[in-house]
Design a protein around this motif. Structure first.
Motif, PDB file in Angstrom:
ATOM      1  N   ASN A  85       0.815  -1.206   0.000  1.00  0.00           N
ATOM      2  CA  ASN A  85       0.000   0.000   0.000  1.00  0.00           C
ATOM      3  C   ASN A  85       0.854   1.264   0.000  1.00  0.00           C
ATOM      4  OD1 ASN A  85      -0.142  -0.957   3.231  1.00  0.00           O
ATOM      5  ND2 ASN A  85       0.238   1.238   2.972  1.00  0.00           N
ATOM      6  N   THR A 108      -3.906   0.487  -2.925  1.00  0.00           N
ATOM      7  CA  THR A 108      -4.358   0.686  -1.550  1.00  0.00           C
ATOM      8  C   THR A 108      -3.550   1.815  -0.931  1.00  0.00           C
ATOM      9  OG1 THR A 108      -4.868  -1.665  -1.325  1.00  0.00           O
ATOM     10  CG2 THR A 108      -4.636  -0.412   0.716  1.00  0.00           C
ATOM     11  N   LYS A 110      -2.845   3.708   2.957  1.00  0.00           N
ATOM     12  CA  LYS A 110      -3.068   3.859   4.396  1.00  0.00           C
ATOM     13  C   LYS A 110      -2.856   5.316   4.756  1.00  0.00           C
ATOM     14  CE  LYS A 110      -0.186   2.389   7.763  1.00  0.00           C
ATOM     15  NZ  LYS A 110       0.411   1.465   8.771  1.00  0.00           N
ATOM     16  N   ARG A 131      -9.234   9.377  -1.292  1.00  0.00           N
ATOM     17  CA  ARG A 131     -10.292   8.662  -2.014  1.00  0.00           C
ATOM     18  C   ARG A 131     -10.444   9.230  -3.424  1.00  0.00           C
ATOM     19  NH1 ARG A 131     -11.606   4.274  -2.861  1.00  0.00           N
ATOM     20  NH2 ARG A 131     -12.118   3.732  -0.704  1.00  0.00           N
ATOM     21  N   ARG A 139      -8.479   1.140  -2.484  1.00  0.00           N
ATOM     22  CA  ARG A 139      -8.765   0.754  -1.105  1.00  0.00           C
ATOM     23  C   ARG A 139      -8.122   1.787  -0.180  1.00  0.00           C
ATOM     24  NH1 ARG A 139      -6.828  -5.541  -2.014  1.00  0.00           N
ATOM     25  NH2 ARG A 139      -8.212  -5.957  -3.779  1.00  0.00           N
ATOM     26  N   ARG A 141      -7.473   2.751   3.882  1.00  0.00           N
ATOM     27  CA  ARG A 141      -7.491   2.374   5.299  1.00  0.00           C
ATOM     28  C   ARG A 141      -6.926   3.525   6.117  1.00  0.00           C
ATOM     29  NH1 ARG A 141      -2.767  -2.186   4.226  1.00  0.00           N
ATOM     30  NH2 ARG A 141      -4.472  -3.117   3.018  1.00  0.00           N
ATOM     31  N   ASP A 164     -15.590   4.838   2.301  1.00  0.00           N
ATOM     32  CA  ASP A 164     -15.502   3.397   2.070  1.00  0.00           C
ATOM     33  C   ASP A 164     -14.182   2.844   2.605  1.00  0.00           C
ATOM     34  OD1 ASP A 164     -16.124   0.850   1.215  1.00  0.00           O
ATOM     35  OD2 ASP A 164     -15.483   1.201  -0.859  1.00  0.00           O
ATOM     36  N   LEU A 165     -14.043   2.837   3.925  1.00  0.00           N
ATOM     37  CA  LEU A 165     -12.801   2.412   4.565  1.00  0.00           C
ATOM     38  C   LEU A 165     -12.629   0.901   4.502  1.00  0.00           C
ATOM     39  CD1 LEU A 165     -12.804   4.643   7.779  1.00  0.00           C
ATOM     40  CD2 LEU A 165     -11.798   5.144   5.535  1.00  0.00           C
ATOM     41  N   GLU A 166     -11.432   0.474   4.169  1.00  0.00           N
ATOM     42  CA  GLU A 166     -11.106  -0.951   4.178  1.00  0.00           C
ATOM     43  C   GLU A 166     -11.037  -1.454   5.613  1.00  0.00           C
ATOM     44  OE1 GLU A 166      -7.857  -3.908   2.058  1.00  0.00           O
ATOM     45  OE2 GLU A 166      -7.152  -1.986   2.851  1.00  0.00           O
ATOM     46  N   TYR A 167     -10.389  -0.694   6.480  1.00  0.00           N
ATOM     47  CA  TYR A 167     -10.380  -0.972   7.919  1.00  0.00           C
ATOM     48  C   TYR A 167      -9.820   0.236   8.666  1.00  0.00           C
ATOM     49  CZ  TYR A 167      -5.417  -2.498   7.317  1.00  0.00           C
ATOM     50  OH  TYR A 167      -4.083  -2.587   7.004  1.00  0.00           O
ATOM     51  N   ILE A 190     -17.041  -1.906   9.116  1.00  0.00           N
ATOM     52  CA  ILE A 190     -15.660  -1.436   8.999  1.00  0.00           C
ATOM     53  C   ILE A 190     -14.804  -2.223   9.982  1.00  0.00           C
ATOM     54  CG2 ILE A 190     -14.076   0.515   9.272  1.00  0.00           C
ATOM     55  CD1 ILE A 190     -16.404   2.354   8.485  1.00  0.00           C
ATOM     56  N   TYR A 267      -4.493  -9.041   2.420  1.00  0.00           N
ATOM     57  CA  TYR A 267      -4.409  -7.580   2.351  1.00  0.00           C
ATOM     58  C   TYR A 267      -3.073  -7.135   1.754  1.00  0.00           C
ATOM     59  CZ  TYR A 267      -8.323  -7.617   5.669  1.00  0.00           C
ATOM     60  OH  TYR A 267      -9.540  -7.820   6.279  1.00  0.00           O
TER      61      TYR A 267
END
Length: 331
Positions: A85, A108, A110, A131, A139, A141, A164-167, A190, A267
């Motif tokens: 990521n 992705t 972070k 985003r 993705r 996070r 739309d958070l991945e985590y 989430i 991931y």
């Protein structure tokens, strides 16, 4: 954690030890320069780089990882490439495109949130910018490094959910807080990831036992090396993502060895952070190409070790730290 009978002596480590001071492209974790000690073992170059504020007992686990990687063959690989990521520090929203441009092909990102001195509005603007840059298929996070209490975390996740958070990684500090937050936001879908609650905990399995996380963020150095990290993941029974501690490319290669040996890797991993360094210790830094990194050892470049050598004062500080941590392991 203790040192194994076959482990190197302090003199063995000091024989090739070099201390470097590497500037960052942008401020990260409150620092502008990353210091690290690297040395060469029979298996190749390895790294010892706990952050300066860590006490000897904790830092000794990082030394155990360095010894394991430099003196022992690593676990068998299940994959040769690792998707990684992008990592976005707590920068202004306008700076997000420039940061992401350093992470070629990463799908992705972070995003650091809950930075001291900033507001939730700053986090919202930064995540919104990420985003927008990543598009709907990307993705995203977030990582709060345990800075929120439960109410603050719940409020922030609500505010950020539209992206739309991945985590959400380590939104709160304690296992109890994570468990309560996970209960509160479960309906939102989430996932909660645990990082500090694994690598800085006396019992790294406690977070899984308490039902306080949906996945684990694991790091090779803080957990004592790839073998120990794999044992923790197996015992926890949760999905895992491998991340870095702002290592040099030598430390990142250690993390890649761990990621390459994980039985399941769902991931993208946080191992592309060499892109945040303005200098490195290898001639071809492990920066993402097409969103991936290849698993394999790397070697320090003597000219770069010399060019980025830390001051004599800082070198002495690291050598004394190495002595103390080696004594901790030996005891």
């Amino acid at each position: 954690m203790t040192i194994a009978a076959h482990a190197p002596s302090l003199d063995d480590l000091l024989a090739t030890a070099r201390v470097v001071s590497l500037p960052l492209v942008t401020r990260f974790r409150g620092i502008d320069v990353r210091e690290a000690m690297v040395f060469e073992g029979p298996e190749g170059w390895t790294e010892f780089s706990p952050f300066p504020e860590y006490a000897d007992e904790e830092a000794a686990t990082w030394l155990a990882a360095a010894i394991d990687y430099g003196w022992m063959p690593q676990p068998a690989l299940l994959r040769s490439e690792i998707a990684v990521n992008a990592t976005v520090p707590a920068v202004a929203a306008a700076s997000v495109p420039d940061v992401l441009a350093r992470f070629d092909g990463c799908r992705t990102a972070k995003v650091k949130v809950a930075e001291a001195g900033q507001r939730l509005a700053d986090d919202v603007a930064r995540v919104a910018a990420v985003r927008a840059a990543m598009g709907p298929e990307g993705r995203v996070r977030i990582d709060a490094n345990g800075a929120w209490n439960v109410d603050e975390a719940e409020h922030a996740i609500h505010a950020l959910a539209e992206f739309d958070l991945e985590y959400a990684e380590q939104p709160c500090a304690s296992v109890e807080e994570l468990a309560e937050l996970r209960r509160r936001v479960k309906y939102m879908g989430i996932p909660i990831a645990a990082d500090e609650s694994v690598r800085k905990a006396a019992d790294p399995i406690a977070v899984a036992r308490a039902g306080a996380a949906d996945l684990l963020v694991i790091k090779a150095q803080p957990l004592g090396g790839a073998r120990r990290a794999l044992e923790i993941v197996a015992e926890a029974g949760l999905p895992a993502v491998v991340s870095s501690a702002l290592d040099t490319s030598i430390g990142l290669a250690m993390g890649l060895a761990l990621a390459g040996a994980l039985p399941n890797l769902e991931y993208d991993c946080g191992l592309g952070t060499a892109a945040l360094l303005a200098a490195d210790v290898v001639s071809e830094p492990l920066v993402p190409r097409g969103g991936v990194l290849r698993v394999g050892r790397v070697s320090a470049d003597p000219a770069l070790l010399e060019a980025h050598a830390a001051s004599a004062e800082r070198r002495d500080w690291w050598i004394e730290r190495l002595r103390r941590c080696h004594a901790v392991l030996s005891a």
